[in-house]
Design an enzyme around this catalytic site. Sequence first.
Site, short mmCIF file in Angstrom:
data_model
loop_
_atom_site.label_atom_id
_atom_site.label_comp_id
_atom_site.label_asym_id
_atom_site.label_seq_id
_atom_site.Cartn_x
_atom_site.Cartn_y
_atom_site.Cartn_z
N ASP A 58 0.82 -1.21 0.00
CA ASP A 58 0.00 0.00 0.00
C ASP A 58 0.86 1.26 0.00
O ASP A 58 2.07 1.22 0.20
CB ASP A 58 -0.90 0.02 1.23
CG ASP A 58 -1.96 -1.06 1.21
OD1 ASP A 58 -2.38 -1.46 0.11
OD2 ASP A 58 -2.36 -1.52 2.30
N TYR A 116 7.97 -9.74 7.10
CA TYR A 116 7.70 -8.31 7.30
C TYR A 116 8.35 -7.84 8.59
O TYR A 116 8.44 -8.59 9.57
CB TYR A 116 6.19 -8.04 7.39
CG TYR A 116 5.47 -8.06 6.08
CD1 TYR A 116 5.38 -6.91 5.29
CD2 TYR A 116 4.86 -9.23 5.61
CE1 TYR A 116 4.71 -6.92 4.08
CE2 TYR A 116 4.19 -9.25 4.39
CZ TYR A 116 4.12 -8.09 3.64
OH TYR A 116 3.46 -8.11 2.43
#
Length: 265
Positions: A58, A116
């Site tokens: 995003d 992540y």
Amino acid sequence: MDTAQKQRWAITLSYDGSRFYGWQKQADGVPTVQAALETALAQIAGEAVSTTVAGRTDTGVHATAQVVHFDTTAARPQQAWVRGVNAHLPEGIAVLHARQVAPEFHARFDAYGRHYRYLLESAPVRSPLLKNRAGWTHLKLDIEPMRRAAAYLIGEQDFSSFRAAECQAKSPVKTIYRADLTQSAGLVRLDLHGNAFLHHMVRNIMGALVYVGSGRLSVEGFAALIQERSRLKAPPTFMPDGLYLTGVDYPEAYGIIRPQIPEWL
């Protein structure tokens, strides 16, 4: 040219997500990572190039080791897809590695794991030097209950409580292999390794862990939140600034390099 002459290449790239409106190119022409990369690749290939990414990110989300594949009829040496492409990329994106791969390789579907890191600053005043590089909370955090809460993430579970409303994943069931929290010099690092992640999943987990660390949510409440399987009862989504895609796992046969997480991160 004959499509049989096409070569498939895989590239690993890093980017500063704060400079772009996410990965996916958009019809209105706003700057995105995909649009910039495909433009640069086309300059080297001498033809239009379409990319497939391991996982879309995003607006504001960074990557230290994103993986992309593309097909081309252009016969170019490996360094052309690294140095040559980098010469045509805007600031904020860099190709780290390039490798010709088997024609059946797929950056998304062959990935069996993703890594992540969320970098969080905990300080009364937000450092201007960490803006866009780390998330921030003015709250003082207790790392130990956050670690105990994170342990409940391990395993195959329904993560609907951490799923964005607009998530398009077919199933909310994902597997988390590792969930580690460390703290040093006012910075908290959350490292997650899983088979796949839902839209906003890491940011939603971070938001809930901040609640735990600040005493607004108990460890038991965090565990119960997972079992609730409802986003409506969960804390707000945390800011994208501190989120980094740090690696993608592939079968060794493909030879895809997964760089180490940079020491500065």
